[in-house]
Design an enzyme around this catalytic site. Structure first.
Site, PDB file in Angstrom:
ATOM      1  N   GLU A   1       5.072   9.834  -1.700  1.00 49.03           N
ATOM      2  CA  GLU A   1       3.582  10.410  -1.807  1.00 49.03           C
ATOM      3  C   GLU A   1       3.475  11.531  -2.850  1.00 49.03           C
ATOM      4  O   GLU A   1       4.200  12.311  -3.388  1.00 49.03           O
ATOM      5  CB  GLU A   1       3.588  11.454  -0.489  1.00 49.03           C
ATOM      6  N   SER A   2       2.674  10.641  -3.852  1.00 45.89           N
ATOM      7  CA  SER A   2       2.498  11.485  -5.223  1.00 45.89           C
ATOM      8  C   SER A   2       2.328  12.814  -5.333  1.00 45.89           C
ATOM      9  O   SER A   2       2.666  13.566  -5.954  1.00 45.89           O
ATOM     10  CB  SER A   2       1.782  10.422  -6.065  1.00 45.89           C
TER      11      SER A   2
ATOM     12  N   GLU B   1      12.534  -2.087  -5.171  1.00 47.39           N
ATOM     13  CA  GLU B   1      13.633  -1.610  -4.575  1.00 47.39           C
ATOM     14  C   GLU B   1      13.602  -2.003  -3.099  1.00 47.39           C
ATOM     15  O   GLU B   1      14.754  -1.552  -2.490  1.00 47.39           O
ATOM     16  CB  GLU B   1      13.678   0.133  -4.727  1.00 47.39           C
TER      17      GLU B   1
ATOM     18  N   CYS C   1       5.310   2.773  -7.542  1.00 47.67           N
ATOM     19  CA  CYS C   1       4.128   3.106  -6.634  1.00 47.67           C
ATOM     20  C   CYS C   1       3.549   4.541  -6.426  1.00 47.67           C
ATOM     21  O   CYS C   1       2.948   4.904  -7.735  1.00 47.67           O
ATOM     22  CB  CYS C   1       4.415   2.770  -5.050  1.00 47.67           C
TER      23      CYS C   1
ATOM     24  N   HIS D   1       6.825  -2.172  -4.902  1.00 45.95           N
ATOM     25  CA  HIS D   1       8.322  -1.584  -4.603  1.00 45.95           C
ATOM     26  C   HIS D   1       9.282  -2.695  -4.627  1.00 45.95           C
ATOM     27  O   HIS D   1       9.935  -3.208  -3.816  1.00 45.95           O
ATOM     28  CB  HIS D   1       8.477  -1.411  -3.084  1.00 45.95           C
TER      29      HIS D   1
HETATM   30  N1  GLN Z   1      -0.227   6.239  -1.545  1.00 41.32           N
HETATM   31  C1  GLN Z   1       0.841   6.891  -2.236  1.00 41.32           C
HETATM   32  C2  GLN Z   1       0.404   7.925  -3.364  1.00 41.32           C
HETATM   33  O1  GLN Z   1      -0.563   7.889  -3.874  1.00 41.32           O
HETATM   34  C3  GLN Z   1       1.811   6.002  -2.708  1.00 41.32           C
HETATM   35  C4  GLN Z   1       2.535   5.302  -1.659  1.00 41.32           C
HETATM   36  C5  GLN Z   1       3.952   4.665  -2.057  1.00 41.32           C
HETATM   37  O2  GLN Z   1       4.657   4.940  -2.984  1.00 41.32           O
HETATM   38  N2  GLN Z   1       4.264   3.624  -1.404  1.00 41.32           N
HETATM   39  O3  GLN Z   1       1.000   8.700  -3.695  1.00 41.32           O
END
Ligand code: GLN
Length: 201
Positions: free
Chosen positions: A56-57, A180, A86, A178
């Site tokens: 979650e950024s 990973e 992501c 992703h």
């Molecule tokens: N939706 C998340 C964001 O904006 C990112 C999701 C993820 O890393 N899988 O922070």
């Protein structure tokens, strides 16, 4: 392999505040690279590259601010390669269209959650410029897309519909998906090749 043969002397940090940092460490370990979890500024010392995992950024940005990591990472990035996946891509951007801390290392405008919610997660075979071995299976989970890039940024992957999902800007790499979470280590090897090049220069 893009890298010589898993250089064990290479030390790669993985930001370990939140998100899927363990999966990145697992990929690096499989490639016989020394993977180090980073939670404190001092843990950036002597690293050759840094990975910002998905997650979650907003949380990653808040925790990085609380742990006084933002400036040290920006300083580290002046000479070493950094890759964000992501949520990590969002954290690398200059503009995410909202008020959350970012590193501002890649000149790009990002739209978060651009493909919908968790239930709208999807996979797609991707053609990535510079990645040998054919298509790469991309896993997208509440993924961002890049909606605009500055002159310093190269687009290295777009979805069939034209959405930008991977970019390269000098020492920096960002992917909406992703790698990973797959057993295919080619994008990790691509990043390690960037690190090797930076070490040689
Ligand atoms: N939706 C998340 C964001 O904006 C990112 C999701 C993820 O890393 N899988 O922070």
């Amino acid at each position: 392999m893009l890298i010589a043969d898993g250089d064990p002397s290479m030390k790669i940090g993985v930001l370990a505040l939140q998100g899927d940092f363990e999966e990145h460490c697992g990929c690096l370990t499989r490639l016989e690279v020394d993977a180090r979890e980073v939670r404190l500024p001092s843990q950036l010392d002597n690293l050759d590259g840094l990975i910002l995992p998905g997650g979650e950024s907003t949380s990653i940005g808040k925790l990085a601010t609380d742990y006084d990591l933002v400036e040290p990472i920006q300083k580290f990035a002046k000479s070493a390669p950094v890759w964000g996946t992501c949520g990590g891509l969002v954290f690398l951007a200059t503009d995410v269209g909202g008020d959350q801390p970012t590193l501002g290392l890649i000149d790009m405008v990002v739209e978060r959650n651009a493909f919908g919610r968790q239930v709208d997660s999807f996979e797609e075979d991707l053609e990535i410029t510079g990645l040998p071995g054919g298509l790469f299976r991309g896993i997208f989970i509440r993924a961002p897309k890049v909606v605009k890039v500055g002159q310093s940024v190269s687009i290295i992957c777009e979805l069939k519909g034209g959405s930008i999902v991977a970019v390269r800007s000098g020492r920096f790499l960002a992917t909406s998906f992703h790698p990973e979470l797959t057993t295919d280590t080619r994008v990790h090897e691509y990043f390690l090749a960037m690190v090797e090049k930076a070490l040689r220069s």
